[in-house]
Design a protein around this motif. Structure first.
Motif, PDB file in Angstrom:
ATOM      1  N   LEU A  24       0.823  -1.217   0.000  1.00  0.00           N
ATOM      2  CA  LEU A  24       0.000   0.000   0.000  1.00  0.00           C
ATOM      3  C   LEU A  24       0.849   1.257   0.000  1.00  0.00           C
ATOM      4  CD1 LEU A  24      -2.768  -1.065   2.532  1.00  0.00           C
ATOM      5  CD2 LEU A  24      -3.020  -0.849   0.062  1.00  0.00           C
ATOM      6  N   ASN A  25       2.022   1.167   0.589  1.00  0.00           N
ATOM      7  CA  ASN A  25       2.908   2.330   0.676  1.00  0.00           C
ATOM      8  C   ASN A  25       3.965   2.355  -0.414  1.00  0.00           C
ATOM      9  OD1 ASN A  25       2.166   3.917   3.227  1.00  0.00           O
ATOM     10  ND2 ASN A  25       2.197   1.814   3.987  1.00  0.00           N
ATOM     11  N   GLU A  33       3.848  -8.175  -8.642  1.00  0.00           N
ATOM     12  CA  GLU A  33       2.628  -8.970  -8.783  1.00  0.00           C
ATOM     13  C   GLU A  33       1.838  -8.982  -7.472  1.00  0.00           C
ATOM     14  OE1 GLU A  33       3.484 -12.853 -10.212  1.00  0.00           O
ATOM     15  OE2 GLU A  33       4.394 -12.156 -12.087  1.00  0.00           O
ATOM     16  N   THR A  34       2.574  -9.101  -6.366  1.00  0.00           N
ATOM     17  CA  THR A  34       1.913  -9.085  -5.052  1.00  0.00           C
ATOM     18  C   THR A  34       1.257  -7.731  -4.805  1.00  0.00           C
ATOM     19  OG1 THR A  34       3.561 -10.638  -4.188  1.00  0.00           O
ATOM     20  CG2 THR A  34       2.279  -9.390  -2.580  1.00  0.00           C
ATOM     21  N   GLN A  35       1.973  -6.679  -5.169  1.00  0.00           N
ATOM     22  CA  GLN A  35       1.423  -5.348  -4.967  1.00  0.00           C
ATOM     23  C   GLN A  35       0.150  -5.149  -5.777  1.00  0.00           C
ATOM     24  OE1 GLN A  35       3.768  -1.973  -6.353  1.00  0.00           O
ATOM     25  NE2 GLN A  35       2.994  -0.685  -4.684  1.00  0.00           N
ATOM     26  N   MET A  41      -7.409  -5.964  -4.413  1.00  0.00           N
ATOM     27  CA  MET A  41      -8.262  -6.386  -3.306  1.00  0.00           C
ATOM     28  C   MET A  41      -8.698  -5.187  -2.453  1.00  0.00           C
ATOM     29  SD  MET A  41      -9.871  -8.817  -1.825  1.00  0.00           S
ATOM     30  CE  MET A  41      -9.151 -10.315  -2.547  1.00  0.00           C
ATOM     31  N   ALA A  42      -7.785  -4.236  -2.292  1.00  0.00           N
ATOM     32  CA  ALA A  42      -8.120  -3.041  -1.522  1.00  0.00           C
ATOM     33  C   ALA A  42      -9.263  -2.277  -2.177  1.00  0.00           C
ATOM     34  CB  ALA A  42      -6.892  -2.143  -1.393  1.00  0.00           C
ATOM     35  N   GLU A  43      -9.220  -2.179  -3.486  1.00  0.00           N
ATOM     36  CA  GLU A  43     -10.284  -1.481  -4.214  1.00  0.00           C
ATOM     37  C   GLU A  43     -11.589  -2.270  -4.135  1.00  0.00           C
ATOM     38  OE1 GLU A  43     -11.225   0.409  -8.647  1.00  0.00           O
ATOM     39  OE2 GLU A  43      -9.303  -0.564  -8.242  1.00  0.00           O
ATOM     40  N   SER A  48      -9.774   2.165   2.613  1.00  0.00           N
ATOM     41  CA  SER A  48      -9.203   3.514   2.545  1.00  0.00           C
ATOM     42  C   SER A  48      -8.268   3.678   3.729  1.00  0.00           C
ATOM     43  CB  SER A  48     -10.292   4.591   2.592  1.00  0.00           C
ATOM     44  OG  SER A  48     -11.050   4.500   3.777  1.00  0.00           O
ATOM     45  N   PRO A  49      -7.121   4.308   3.523  1.00  0.00           N
ATOM     46  CA  PRO A  49      -6.130   4.428   4.601  1.00  0.00           C
ATOM     47  C   PRO A  49      -6.634   5.282   5.752  1.00  0.00           C
ATOM     48  CG  PRO A  49      -5.509   5.781   2.729  1.00  0.00           C
ATOM     49  CD  PRO A  49      -6.676   4.959   2.283  1.00  0.00           C
TER      50      PRO A  49
END
Length: 337
Positions: A24-25, A33-35, A41-43, A48-49
């Motif tokens: 995320l950062n 690929e992991t990012q 998945m976050a979307e 939201s942070p």
């Protein structure tokens, strides 16, 4: 609806919390690929942070504290608007407090802002501030601080000033050129630079035109309409007969006008009056008040720029920015023929 956390993302992807955080950062050591999976998945989950956590991590709150003496006149709101114009597009929040011309309230406000981790402070001091110990401590700790308009020389910070001497000189000279000779100055709190410079301008103009000047022509008043009323009333009760008044600011001038009118003293033929700072009331009072306009919005912008320089730079060298203005001649100081 429950807020999605980093833990929720880690559980959904079967990854460690540290891996999710690095993704995320946008850390350099995260697999692309992991990012991509983490961001997708976050979307999907609506993550939201946490802004507070981010601010603590960055060691910046993105909050700026502002302390002003009062909001009764447009002067300080205009300065605040100038500050916001600069800092808000850069993601900073402005936390605004007023001292109500009370030094104890002012100190409580400053302490509260500091303890709530503002990144810096813009302050215009109250008329009663004389205990500078806490402010000196902030300077020694290299806490970013900028003084605007009402500044104290003893505090070594960046300052945004108005050329009070030159415009006070001009205001007084205007009265002299109108034919007034027995001119009194209603001055503000003695420890504030504004007061000192406007008094110096008054004295300079009187000296230039070789007008006699007695210490009784310089009256301690204050900064409010009520202060102006009290000072003018006291003058009349003592039998003092000025033919013109140069006041430290518009509120004091307006207070003096109120008392003069109540005593059937005609303005400007009996007594001319000049103020300073062009409050909106200067256009409403009758006769309209001659005054000095200060570029308050631009002064706020300058204060914000100086503070941001200090916040974003590891080296802080106090700077002083000085503004000029405009002289607004109206009915209160122009003798009628």
């Amino acid at each position: 609806m429950k807020k999605v956390t980093i833990k929720d993302l880690a559980k959904a992807l079967n990854l460690s919390i540290s891996t999710i955080s690095r993704a995320l950062n946008d850390k350099y050591d995260i697999n692309p690929e992991t990012q991509a999976k983490v961001l997708a998945m976050a979307e999907e989950m609506g993550y939201s942070p946490n802004p507070i956590a981010q601010k603590l991590q960055n060691k910046k709150s993105k909050n700026i504290g502002v302390v002003v003496p009062e909001f009764r006149n447009a002067f300080f709101p205009d300065i605040i608007s100038g500050i916001q114009d600069i800092v808000q597009p850069l993601g900073y929040q402005v936390l605004i407090t007023q001292s109500n011309e009370n030094s104890e309230t002012e100190l409580l406000n400053v302490k509260s802002l500091y303890e709530n981790m503002v990144d810096g402070l813009i302050i215009s001091f109250s008329s009663g501030t004389t205990d500078l110990k806490y402010y000196q401590q902030l300077v020694e700790q290299e806490f970013p601080m900028v003084q605007v308009n009402r500044v104290l020389e003893e505090i070594n910070t960046s300052k945004v000033l108005f050329d009070d001497y030159s415009w006070a000189f001009m205001a007084t000279e205007h009265l002299i050129l109108q034919g007034y000779k027995n001119i009194f100055h209603l001055k503000g709190p003695k420890h504030i630079v504004v007061t000192k410079e406007r008094l110096r301008g008054f004295e300079g103009a009187m000296k230039k035109h070789q007008l006699p000047m007695d210490p009784t022509q310089i009256i301690d008043s204050g900064v409010t309409i009520e202060d102006g009323k009290k000072a003018m009333q006291k003058l009349l009760e003592q039998g003092q007969k000025p033919d013109a008044i140069f006041a430290v600011n518009d509120p004091v001038a307006l207070g003096a006008i109120e008392v003069l009118k109540a005593n059937n003293i005609k303005i400007p033929n009996d007594v001319g009056v000049v103020g300073f700072s062009e409050s909106r009331l200067s256009e409403v009072v009758q006769p309209k008040l001659t005054t000095v306009r200060q570029p308050t919005f631009e002064m706020g912008q300058a204060a914000a720029k100086l503070l941001l320089q200090e916040i974003e730079s590891s080296i802080s060298v106090p700077q002083t920015v000085k503004f000029s203005g405009n002289f607004k001649i109206k009915e209160s100081s122009v003798k009628l023929i």
